[in-house]
Write an enzyme that holds these catalytic residues in place. Structure first.
Site, PDB file in Angstrom:
ATOM      1  CB  THR A   1      -1.559 -11.336 -11.395  1.00 53.65           C
ATOM      2  OG1 THR A   1      -2.960 -11.534 -11.622  1.00 53.65           O
ATOM      3  CG2 THR A   1      -1.241  -9.857 -11.404  1.00 53.65           C
TER       4      THR A   1
ATOM      5  CG  HIS B   1      -8.239  -3.355  -2.161  1.00 48.18           C
ATOM      6  ND1 HIS B   1      -8.347  -4.394  -3.062  1.00 48.18           N
ATOM      7  CD2 HIS B   1      -7.728  -3.913  -1.018  1.00 48.18           C
ATOM      8  CE1 HIS B   1      -7.933  -5.514  -2.503  1.00 48.18           C
ATOM      9  NE2 HIS B   1      -7.534  -5.253  -1.263  1.00 48.18           N
TER      10      HIS B   1
ATOM     11  CB  VAL C   1     -13.490 -16.854 -11.738  1.00 47.25           C
ATOM     12  CG1 VAL C   1     -14.797 -16.986 -12.475  1.00 47.25           C
ATOM     13  CG2 VAL C   1     -12.461 -17.825 -12.301  1.00 47.25           C
TER      14      VAL C   1
ATOM     15  CG  ASP D   1       4.835  -4.012   4.728  1.00 45.77           C
ATOM     16  OD1 ASP D   1       3.791  -4.628   4.429  1.00 45.77           O
ATOM     17  OD2 ASP D   1       4.839  -2.940   5.348  1.00 45.77           O
TER      18      ASP D   1
ATOM     19  CG  ASP E   1      -7.265 -13.584 -14.386  1.00 49.76           C
ATOM     20  OD1 ASP E   1      -7.216 -14.772 -14.056  1.00 49.76           O
ATOM     21  OD2 ASP E   1      -6.756 -12.669 -13.723  1.00 49.76           O
TER      22      ASP E   1
ATOM     23  CG  HIS F   1      -3.039  -4.642   0.019  1.00 54.87           C
ATOM     24  ND1 HIS F   1      -2.700  -5.878  -0.461  1.00 54.87           N
ATOM     25  CD2 HIS F   1      -4.348  -4.737   0.381  1.00 54.87           C
ATOM     26  CE1 HIS F   1      -3.754  -6.686  -0.415  1.00 54.87           C
ATOM     27  NE2 HIS F   1      -4.764  -6.009   0.120  1.00 54.87           N
ATOM     28  CD  GLU F   2      -6.259  -2.272   2.665  1.00 59.66           C
ATOM     29  OE1 GLU F   2      -7.255  -2.236   1.913  1.00 59.66           O
ATOM     30  OE2 GLU F   2      -5.940  -3.287   3.312  1.00 59.66           O
TER      31      GLU F   2
ATOM     32  CG  LEU G   1      -1.803  -4.980   9.006  1.00 58.61           C
ATOM     33  CD1 LEU G   1      -2.138  -6.160   9.908  1.00 58.61           C
ATOM     34  CD2 LEU G   1      -0.842  -5.405   7.904  1.00 58.61           C
TER      35      LEU G   1
END
Length: 465
Positions: A308, A279, A301, A342, A299, A275-276, A217
């Site tokens: 979250t 990042h 690791v 999605d 958090d 999503h990307e 994707l």
């Protein structure tokens, strides 16, 4: 509780080739690396950013490791968190940041609106989704009522001024006479460098056809450090910075139903780009890519975002689950940084916002996007005669770069900077003939020359041998 082993057994079963009878195929590879996870239902590879980061680090030993990056980022995130907590209850005006976007539609000559040469409306539908998601926009699919849900206060706008100072729609269509790009390394070595716009002023998105042999994707280039604190100064090439999305997964069927989308309909609502870009702004997958339930107070690791809940694997579909029953909270399957469908996704958290803010305020090529003016239309008095009469020679240059200006007007300023956005030279053209810049000491690679005149800017590339 979700079973890690079972999920991969299902994945292997799904990937049994009809031609091979009972012989199961290996998990697919991206950038020469076996992908961490494949959707067990449809065989899709939701994201290859982790594999891409491995590829970049192996090919560039000066790029910061994840541990180095996190050591640099952690105190900056803490400052953002303290700032956020201190402002609670205040009525201060939100400082919304606008990010200029250029979408490079890479095609092979198909008509606009056909196959990978997607229509303008499909591109614009994606920008709408990004704004809904990053702004937690009320009465849209990007809204949530979660107590830790965050308005990231980032908006995306299509660039209106191109690198040459001319008007643009922000949609850059490029015919590279190739049907598909199943080899992702070619995208990185050829497609991106030949089409990228100055990443200090534009957020680059490439929309491509990965090909029928690839179920990928998209993927993203993680941000770089500031180059301070003794970390490596080389933080990845500027001309590859941005995200790459398969054309079938770009845009929203809900907004523009006439687009060309994946026939399985799982990923046709624009969340691959959300999503990307997460990042690109420093976010990790919510499971931390480590497949355990081990966390500590920071958090450290997992995904470095304590709000979250602990998750030991990627989630698919939209079924609620609790993969870490020994830890509080069920998996946040609605988080944009999971692997769910999605239509399940609708949340960035407050801790994720702190992390994004730390990156946007400090990372090379991110901080400059906040002040870019390329979402504004070109000025009618942009001194186009001057900006169109610049010549760089020789190019490539070995020891001296000449910046020639034809005409009587001179630039207000000339700046040479490297692919990290670091200034190598700053000065003015003192005569109409040329300005000579000594580049003998520059490392081999791509550099940029920015010409400023009044409120207009034009950027040129040159190569140092």
């Amino acid at each position: 509780m979700k079973n890690f082993t079972t999920k991969y057994a299902l994945t292997a079963l799904f990937l049994i080739g009809a031609a091979l009878g009972t012989q199961a195929q290996e998990l697919p590879k991206v950038f020469g690396r076996t992908v961490k996870s494949v959707n067990p239902v449809n065989g899709k590879i939701r994201c290859a950013s982790a594999e891409y980061e491995q590829y970049l680090q192996e090919n560039d030993p000066k790029r910061a490791t994840r541990d180095e990056f996190e050591a640099w980022l952690a105190p900056l995130v803490e400052k953002e968190r303290e700032k956020r907590l201190a402002s609670r209850g205040t009525t201060s005006v939100k400082a919304v940041v606008s990010i200029p976007v250029v979408v490079h539609v890479i095609h092979n000559g198909d008509a606009v609106g056909s196959n990978e040469n997607i229509a303008d409306a499909q591109v614009l539908s994606q920008i709408t989704v990004l704004n809904q998601d990053f702004r937690r926009m009320v009465n849209t699919p990007g809204y949530n009522t979660n107590a830790v849900g965050a308005d990231i206060e980032i908006e995306f706008c299509m660039a209106q001024t191109d690198p040459s100072g001319n008007a643009t729609t922000g949609i850059h269509r490029v015919n590279l006479n190739r049907t598909s790009w199943a080899d992702e390394t070619v995208i990185d070595s050829s497609v991106k460098p030949s089409t990228s716009w100055d990443p200090t002023r534009y957020f680059n998105i490439w929309v491509v056809n990965f090909g029928s042999s690839s179920d990928l994707l998209g993927y993203a280039q993680f941000p770089s450090t500031s180059g301070l604190g003794g970390l490596s100064s080389n933080e990845g090439a500027a001309n590859t910075d941005g995200v790459v999305i398969g054309y079938q997964y770009f845009g929203s069927y809900d907004i523009y139903p006439n687009g060309t989308y994946d026939s399985q309909q799982t990923y046709m609502y624009g969340r691959t780009a959300t999503h990307e870009i997460g990042h690109c702004f420093g976010l990790l997958h919510v499971c931390g890519d480590d497949f355990t339930c081990t966390v500590n107070t920071s958090d450290s690791v997992k995904d470095y975002c304590p709000d979250t809940p602990a998750t030991n694997d990627y989630n698919y579909g939209c079924t609620p689950t609790d993969s870490c029953t020994s830890r509080p909270g069920s998996d946040m399957i609605e988080n944009y940084m999971d692997y769910t469908d999605d239509q399940c996704m609708n949340i960035f958290t407050l801790n994720q916002k702190d992390r994004i803010n730390a990156v946007m305020n400090n990372s090379i090529r991110r901080v400059s996007l906040k002040t870019s003016t390329t979402c504004q239309a070109p000025s009618a008095s942009r001194a186009s005669d001057l900006l169109n009469s610049i010549n760089l020679y020789p190019n490539p240059a070995s020891s001296v770069l000449n910046i020639a200006v034809q005409g009587s007007e001179l630039p207000d300023a000339v700046t040479v900077y490297n692919s990290l956005g670091q200034t190598m030279y700053s000065g003015k053209v003192s005569s109409a003939a040329n300005l000579s810049v000594n580049v003998a000491s520059y490392a081999a690679g791509t550099y940029f020359v920015r010409i400023d005149k009044g409120d207009q800017t034009q950027t040129f590339k040159f190569v140092k041998n």
